[in-house]
Design an enzyme around this catalytic site. Structure first.
Site, short mmCIF file in Angstrom:
data_model
loop_
_atom_site.label_atom_id
_atom_site.label_comp_id
_atom_site.label_asym_id
_atom_site.label_seq_id
_atom_site.Cartn_x
_atom_site.Cartn_y
_atom_site.Cartn_z
CD GLU A 1 10.62 13.01 11.16
OE1 GLU A 1 9.43 12.65 11.23
OE2 GLU A 1 11.53 12.27 10.76
CE LYS B 1 -1.62 3.00 2.19
NZ LYS B 1 -1.38 4.46 1.88
CD GLU C 1 13.00 0.61 9.98
OE1 GLU C 1 13.45 1.56 10.64
OE2 GLU C 1 13.57 -0.49 9.90
CB CYS D 1 13.42 8.75 8.45
SG CYS D 1 14.37 7.52 7.54
P1 NAD Z 1 2.58 8.84 7.24
O1 NAD Z 1 2.78 8.10 8.50
O2 NAD Z 1 1.59 9.91 7.19
O3 NAD Z 1 2.19 7.82 6.08
C1 NAD Z 1 2.99 6.71 5.72
C2 NAD Z 1 2.13 5.66 5.07
O4 NAD Z 1 1.25 5.11 6.04
C3 NAD Z 1 1.23 6.16 3.95
O5 NAD Z 1 1.13 5.15 2.98
C4 NAD Z 1 -0.10 6.38 4.66
O6 NAD Z 1 -1.20 6.32 3.77
C5 NAD Z 1 -0.11 5.24 5.65
N1 NAD Z 1 -0.85 5.47 6.90
C6 NAD Z 1 -0.93 6.60 7.61
N2 NAD Z 1 -1.63 6.40 8.74
C7 NAD Z 1 -1.97 5.09 8.76
C8 NAD Z 1 -2.69 4.26 9.67
N3 NAD Z 1 -3.19 4.74 10.81
N4 NAD Z 1 -2.83 2.95 9.37
C9 NAD Z 1 -2.31 2.44 8.24
N5 NAD Z 1 -1.64 3.17 7.32
C10 NAD Z 1 -1.46 4.48 7.58
O7 NAD Z 1 4.05 9.35 6.85
P2 NAD Z 1 4.48 10.25 5.60
O8 NAD Z 1 4.11 11.66 5.87
O9 NAD Z 1 4.04 9.61 4.32
O10 NAD Z 1 6.08 10.07 5.67
C11 NAD Z 1 6.88 10.87 6.47
C12 NAD Z 1 7.26 10.17 7.76
O11 NAD Z 1 7.88 8.93 7.48
C13 NAD Z 1 8.29 10.94 8.57
O12 NAD Z 1 7.92 10.96 9.93
C14 NAD Z 1 9.57 10.14 8.40
O13 NAD Z 1 10.49 10.28 9.43
C15 NAD Z 1 9.05 8.77 8.28
N6 NAD Z 1 10.04 7.92 7.60
C16 NAD Z 1 10.72 6.97 8.34
C17 NAD Z 1 11.69 6.19 7.73
C18 NAD Z 1 12.46 5.15 8.51
O14 NAD Z 1 13.00 4.25 7.91
N7 NAD Z 1 12.53 5.22 9.82
C19 NAD Z 1 11.95 6.32 6.38
C20 NAD Z 1 11.25 7.29 5.67
C21 NAD Z 1 10.27 8.07 6.29
#
Ligand code: NAD
Length: 476
Positions: A377, A170, A244, A278
């Site tokens: 962040e 997804k 992650e 991240c």
């Molecule tokens: P997000 O959490 O808003 O969304 C990430 C994904 O999860 C999307 O596909 C979204 O549709 C889905 N999603 C959101 N809420 C959900 C829920 N309750 N249940 C199931 N799916 C859900 O994050 P974003 O804004 O897309 O990405 C940025 C964030 O990702 C930043 O906080 C960044 O630090 C983190 N990130 C972490 C890593 C790592 O490896 N640690 C790598 C890249 C990004």
């Protein structure tokens, strides 16, 4: 969506536009999968796992198919890298590596591990022998963010395939167009039906995947807030998950650092992908003895970043992924300014960019580690320089964070750098550079996550161990 090796109409009639980050023009639209769409994809993955050819294949056969999959992804690398940059603003040179060639390299590494690893190990036991089996964890729900959509998807798909699992991906709505390359490449490589399925959608689509009764494991990358919700649901379901999440990592510049080396590494360590990475070290810890020098290096570096269309190879800082995300980044900057945090460069929207969701590379200095700009962040090109007194103070500040994902130490004495690195509570840390290593585990401590991706260690997250007490010695 891509289900059972076929492009298929979705039940959902909801969709969102995909907007090019640098031009604000529509470049496509994606459907937002509903519960029925998720159900169809999960059932396809379940059937492929329980009854398909995939589950009966030898590891060597699976590895061969994975290598073909890698070749097919690589053949599409330029197109994929361009599409990602248009969606999320990643500078093209970085996108070529992270979304073009990198995913193929990751798949090849796990194909090698799949071919090598033993499925069964016979161990002597007090009763004779026990066979320890490594079985696939099952159907994997993989949920990814928009910042490195290809890399982060493959970090889940590759170890899952290596262990014989099947996958429902997804992707994030902002970067769903490129996700379909996995379907095209898998089909061209002859990956069997139902092994890889792709359902675009929103967080509700993701939530449906997390709680679907036929899913065995969730692999998530994204924000800490979403990770908490997903982890709570997985806890309720006793469903394994890897998370992650976010970060607010520290670069520790020691007083013996070569500041030319530090300047050369800053792009990778603190500003990579327009700050939308991240593990970035967005807190820069500078010794009081060399504080002004460090501030000058950081301000100079940020001020020289070239903003513009990410498809232009001379551009080193592209736009934010979306209008909403730019608004979040600007709110962090405005908050810090309103609290009187000293700004030395940037601080708002660039005047010379007519279109696109750009934010000026921004450097705050003399920052207290308790200030929100040092704790939250931002996920944009914004760093905070924090002064420290001595090594213990630097380690204390680095560890005084809710997060623990990346980090770096800059020093002319590598042994001393290693001593400091050992004391920082973080999942990854570099000495005089910060570059991901596919062969070693990556992940976070504290609010940065649970479990690890990459390296051979990642295979464990896609494995169920089963002990077969094979030859019991009769006691009578
Ligand atoms: P997000 O959490 O808003 O969304 C990430 C994904 O999860 C999307 O596909 C979204 O549709 C889905 N999603 C959101 N809420 C959900 C829920 N309750 N249940 C199931 N799916 C859900 O994050 P974003 O804004 O897309 O990405 C940025 C964030 O990702 C930043 O906080 C960044 O630090 C983190 N990130 C972490 C890593 C790592 O490896 N640690 C790598 C890249 C990004």
């Amino acid at each position: 969506m891509y289900v059972d090796s076929a492009w298929t109409e979705m039940d959902s009639d909801e969709s969102v536009e995909v907007i090019e980050a640098a031009t604000e023009k529509k470049i496509g639209s994606v459907s937002l999968g509903n519960a029925r769409d998720v159900d169809r994809a999960v059932r396809a993955a379940r059937t492929a796992l329980d009854h398909g050819a995939w589950g009966r294949m030898s590891r060597a056969e699976r590895a061969g198919l994975m290598l073909g999959f890698a070749d097919e992804l690589e053949a599409r690398a330029e197109e994929t890298a361009t599409l990602v940059s248009r969606q999320n603003g990643t500078p093209i040179a970085l996108s070529r590596e992270a979304n073009g060639t990198g995913p193929a390299a990751t798949l090849r590494m796990y194909a090698g591990l799949a071919a090598e690893a033993d499925t069964e190990e016979v161990r002597a036991s007090p009763n004779g022998a026990t066979i320890v089996r490594r079985e696939p964890v099952g159907v994997v729900g993989a949920i990814t963010p928009w910042n490195y959509p290809q890399t982060l998807a493959v970090m889940k798909i590759a170890p899952a395939l290596a262990m014989g699992c099947t996958v429902v991906l997804k992707p994030s709505p902002e970067t769903s167009l490129d996700a379909f390359v996995f379907g095209e490449a898998a089909a061209a490589a002859g990956i069997p039906q139902g092994v890889i399925n792709i359902v675009p959608g929103s967080r509700d689509t993701g939530a449906n995947l997390v709680s679907h009764p036929l899913v065995d494991k969730i692999a998530f990358t994204g924000s800490t807030a979403a990770g908490r919700a997903i982890g709570a649901e997985c806890g309720r379901l006793i469903r394994p998950c890897t998370l992650e999440l976010g970060g607010k990592s520290a670069s520790i510049v020691l007083e013996d650092a070569d500041l030319d080396v530090f300047a050369a590494g800053l792009g990778e360590s603190s500003f990579r992908n327009n700050g939308q990475t991240c593990a970035l070290q967005t807190r820069i810890l500078a010794p009081r003895s060399r504080y002004d020098e460090v501030v000058d290096v950081v301000a100079d570096f940020a001020g020289k970043l070239v903003l513009g269309d990410p498809l232009d190879p001379s551009v080193t800082c592209g736009p934010m992924v979306s209008a909403a995300h730019r608004a979040r980044v600007l709110a962090h900057i405005d908050g810090a300014r309103a609290r009187g945090v000293r700004l030395v460069t940037g601080g708002g929207r660039p005047e010379d960019q007519e279109h696109g969701w750009f934010v000026e590379p921004t450097v705050f200095v003399d920052v207290a580690n308790s200030d929100p700009i040092a704790r939250e962040e931002v996920f944009g090109p914004v760093v905070a320089v924090i002064p420290y007194d001595d090594d213990d103070d630097a380690v204390g500040i680095a560890n005084d964070s809710d997060y623990g994902l990346g980090g770096s130490v800059w020093t002319s004495d590598e042994a001393r750098g290693l001593e400091i690195a050992r004391r920082v509570r973080t999942g990854t840390i570099g000495i005089n550079h910060y570059t991901l290593d596919l062969g070693s585990p990556f992940g976070g401590m504290k609010d940065s996550g649970l479990g690890r991706e990459l390296g051979p260690e990642a295979l464990d997250a896609y494995t169920e161990y089963k002990s077969v007490y094979a030859s019991a010695r009769r006691l009578s």
